[in-house]
Design a protein around this motif. Sequence first.
Motif, PDB file in Angstrom:
ATOM      1  N   ALA A 177       0.835  -1.198   0.000  1.00  0.00           N
ATOM      2  CA  ALA A 177       0.000   0.000   0.000  1.00  0.00           C
ATOM      3  C   ALA A 177       0.872   1.252   0.000  1.00  0.00           C
ATOM      4  O   ALA A 177       1.980   1.240   0.540  1.00  0.00           O
ATOM      5  CB  ALA A 177      -0.914   0.000   1.228  1.00  0.00           C
ATOM      6  N   PRO A 178       0.394   2.352  -0.574  1.00  0.00           N
ATOM      7  CA  PRO A 178       1.197   3.578  -0.634  1.00  0.00           C
ATOM      8  C   PRO A 178       1.598   4.115   0.731  1.00  0.00           C
ATOM      9  O   PRO A 178       2.726   4.566   0.913  1.00  0.00           O
ATOM     10  CB  PRO A 178       0.295   4.571  -1.390  1.00  0.00           C
ATOM     11  CG  PRO A 178      -1.069   3.982  -1.348  1.00  0.00           C
ATOM     12  CD  PRO A 178      -0.889   2.514  -1.297  1.00  0.00           C
ATOM     13  N   ALA A 179       0.689   4.068   1.719  1.00  0.00           N
ATOM     14  CA  ALA A 179       1.025   4.558   3.054  1.00  0.00           C
ATOM     15  C   ALA A 179       2.124   3.713   3.698  1.00  0.00           C
ATOM     16  O   ALA A 179       2.971   4.227   4.437  1.00  0.00           O
ATOM     17  CB  ALA A 179      -0.212   4.566   3.954  1.00  0.00           C
ATOM     18  N   THR A 180       2.121   2.414   3.402  1.00  0.00           N
ATOM     19  CA  THR A 180       3.159   1.534   3.929  1.00  0.00           C
ATOM     20  C   THR A 180       4.507   1.855   3.295  1.00  0.00           C
ATOM     21  O   THR A 180       5.538   1.876   3.972  1.00  0.00           O
ATOM     22  CB  THR A 180       2.807   0.059   3.664  1.00  0.00           C
ATOM     23  OG1 THR A 180       1.555  -0.238   4.279  1.00  0.00           O
ATOM     24  CG2 THR A 180       3.874  -0.868   4.225  1.00  0.00           C
ATOM     25  N   LEU A 181       4.507   2.126   1.989  1.00  0.00           N
ATOM     26  CA  LEU A 181       5.753   2.479   1.313  1.00  0.00           C
ATOM     27  C   LEU A 181       6.300   3.797   1.857  1.00  0.00           C
ATOM     28  O   LEU A 181       7.506   3.936   2.061  1.00  0.00           O
ATOM     29  CB  LEU A 181       5.531   2.598  -0.193  1.00  0.00           C
ATOM     30  CG  LEU A 181       6.777   2.939  -1.013  1.00  0.00           C
ATOM     31  CD1 LEU A 181       7.837   1.850  -0.865  1.00  0.00           C
ATOM     32  CD2 LEU A 181       6.426   3.128  -2.489  1.00  0.00           C
ATOM     33  N   VAL A 182       5.422   4.765   2.108  1.00  0.00           N
ATOM     34  CA  VAL A 182       5.861   6.029   2.697  1.00  0.00           C
ATOM     35  C   VAL A 182       6.504   5.775   4.055  1.00  0.00           C
ATOM     36  O   VAL A 182       7.537   6.365   4.394  1.00  0.00           O
ATOM     37  CB  VAL A 182       4.677   7.012   2.853  1.00  0.00           C
ATOM     38  CG1 VAL A 182       5.102   8.238   3.669  1.00  0.00           C
ATOM     39  CG2 VAL A 182       4.182   7.460   1.485  1.00  0.00           C
ATOM     40  N   ALA A 183       5.914   4.876   4.854  1.00  0.00           N
ATOM     41  CA  ALA A 183       6.480   4.540   6.168  1.00  0.00           C
ATOM     42  C   ALA A 183       7.875   3.944   6.025  1.00  0.00           C
ATOM     43  O   ALA A 183       8.776   4.248   6.813  1.00  0.00           O
ATOM     44  CB  ALA A 183       5.559   3.573   6.908  1.00  0.00           C
ATOM     45  N   VAL A 184       8.054   3.090   5.022  1.00  0.00           N
ATOM     46  CA  VAL A 184       9.384   2.518   4.765  1.00  0.00           C
ATOM     47  C   VAL A 184      10.373   3.624   4.435  1.00  0.00           C
ATOM     48  O   VAL A 184      11.473   3.686   4.992  1.00  0.00           O
ATOM     49  CB  VAL A 184       9.334   1.498   3.597  1.00  0.00           C
ATOM     50  CG1 VAL A 184      10.746   1.044   3.229  1.00  0.00           C
ATOM     51  CG2 VAL A 184       8.490   0.291   3.974  1.00  0.00           C
ATOM     52  N   PHE A 185       9.986   4.511   3.530  1.00  0.00           N
ATOM     53  CA  PHE A 185      10.871   5.611   3.126  1.00  0.00           C
ATOM     54  C   PHE A 185      11.238   6.498   4.312  1.00  0.00           C
ATOM     55  O   PHE A 185      12.398   6.873   4.502  1.00  0.00           O
ATOM     56  CB  PHE A 185      10.195   6.457   2.050  1.00  0.00           C
ATOM     57  CG  PHE A 185      10.168   5.828   0.689  1.00  0.00           C
ATOM     58  CD1 PHE A 185      10.813   4.624   0.428  1.00  0.00           C
ATOM     59  CD2 PHE A 185       9.485   6.431  -0.365  1.00  0.00           C
ATOM     60  CE1 PHE A 185      10.793   4.042  -0.824  1.00  0.00           C
ATOM     61  CE2 PHE A 185       9.464   5.866  -1.628  1.00  0.00           C
ATOM     62  CZ  PHE A 185      10.118   4.670  -1.859  1.00  0.00           C
ATOM     63  N   LEU A 186      10.240   6.865   5.116  1.00  0.00           N
ATOM     64  CA  LEU A 186      10.480   7.765   6.243  1.00  0.00           C
ATOM     65  C   LEU A 186      11.406   7.152   7.286  1.00  0.00           C
ATOM     66  O   LEU A 186      12.186   7.856   7.935  1.00  0.00           O
ATOM     67  CB  LEU A 186       9.154   8.150   6.897  1.00  0.00           C
ATOM     68  CG  LEU A 186       8.223   9.054   6.078  1.00  0.00           C
ATOM     69  CD1 LEU A 186       6.857   9.152   6.756  1.00  0.00           C
ATOM     70  CD2 LEU A 186       8.823  10.442   5.911  1.00  0.00           C
ATOM     71  N   ALA A 187      11.316   5.838   7.475  1.00  0.00           N
ATOM     72  CA  ALA A 187      12.127   5.180   8.499  1.00  0.00           C
ATOM     73  C   ALA A 187      13.536   4.849   8.024  1.00  0.00           C
ATOM     74  O   ALA A 187      14.440   4.630   8.833  1.00  0.00           O
ATOM     75  CB  ALA A 187      11.440   3.892   8.964  1.00  0.00           C
ATOM     76  N   THR A 188      13.726   4.833   6.696  1.00  0.00           N
ATOM     77  CA  THR A 188      15.024   4.452   6.140  1.00  0.00           C
ATOM     78  C   THR A 188      16.118   5.451   6.503  1.00  0.00           C
ATOM     79  O   THR A 188      15.907   6.656   6.449  1.00  0.00           O
ATOM     80  CB  THR A 188      14.928   4.336   4.606  1.00  0.00           C
ATOM     81  OG1 THR A 188      13.975   3.317   4.283  1.00  0.00           O
ATOM     82  CG2 THR A 188      16.262   3.974   3.993  1.00  0.00           C
ATOM     83  N   SER A 189      17.282   4.925   6.867  1.00  0.00           N
ATOM     84  CA  SER A 189      18.424   5.788   7.206  1.00  0.00           C
ATOM     85  C   SER A 189      19.665   5.471   6.378  1.00  0.00           C
ATOM     86  O   SER A 189      20.691   6.131   6.525  1.00  0.00           O
ATOM     87  CB  SER A 189      18.775   5.645   8.699  1.00  0.00           C
ATOM     88  OG  SER A 189      17.710   6.050   9.510  1.00  0.00           O
TER      89      SER A 189
END
Length: 282
Positions: free
Chosen positions: A80-92
């Motif tokens: 889902a798009p919201a899940t992908l955004v969560a992945v992006f935001l958490a990535t370091s």
Amino acid sequence: MLEIIHHVLPEAFFDVLKTVPLLLIVYALLYYIENRLTNTPELLSRAAQFGPVVGALAGSIPQCGFSAAASALFSAGFLAPATLVAVFLATSDEAVPIMLAGGASVQQVVLLLVVKFAIAVIGGYVLRCTVFRRHKAGTDGPLEIEMGDCGCETSPVANILSHTIKTTIFLFVVLFALNMVVHGIGEERVASLMLTNSIFQPLLCAVLGLIPSCAMSVLLSELFVGGTISFGALVAGLSTGAGFGYIVLLEEKEGRHRALPVIAATFATAVIGGTLVQLLIG
């Protein structure tokens, strides 16, 4: 110019090389889902409510290529798009080892990961209930990727390898070009433009983080350790710094109309989160 190429070429090669095993696993998983699982929509629907949390946990793993793998799943219609955004935001990406090697304390690193995880989860659920409330994994249907519905007689291994090689070459070409530009400008010049002590610094770092290169996480970490940018600006920059994820997301022309809202939502959430962190923490 030759000196820059000599430095950038192996850097881009080894950065992309690290993502190949993960891409192989993901494309193998996609092949299995496309060809073996008949109840995929039902499984995705059951897991949807936990999407942002799972995405944030996965993104917190300090792995430069995970955002690319998540983008591949999204492009195929299984994230889902919201899940992908969560992945992006958490990535370091490479931030954790660079910060520790540069003299940052363990407490600072832990705080960074906790703050980014919180922004990813909260942002993911807010976006799922607002901007992406009608968009869940599988609702748009998977894209026509080469390995699943093409009806070809080639073996599963050939299909998986073909898609992995295609994505790897695309990543390398784009990353090499971007790194050439960054090295041509110079990190010192970038640092001089970072608006030290300004409330707009998180916005600027978030823009910098959009450049799809693992080198951005290294640069942002070094700027923070050196005292050039604030902690909030670091959070904002690393939250948009999804590395290869953007490249894979924009690779398929058919999926670009779905990719742009995800990138915009990631950017807006990162700027808001980073600015709030700067106001509250510094």
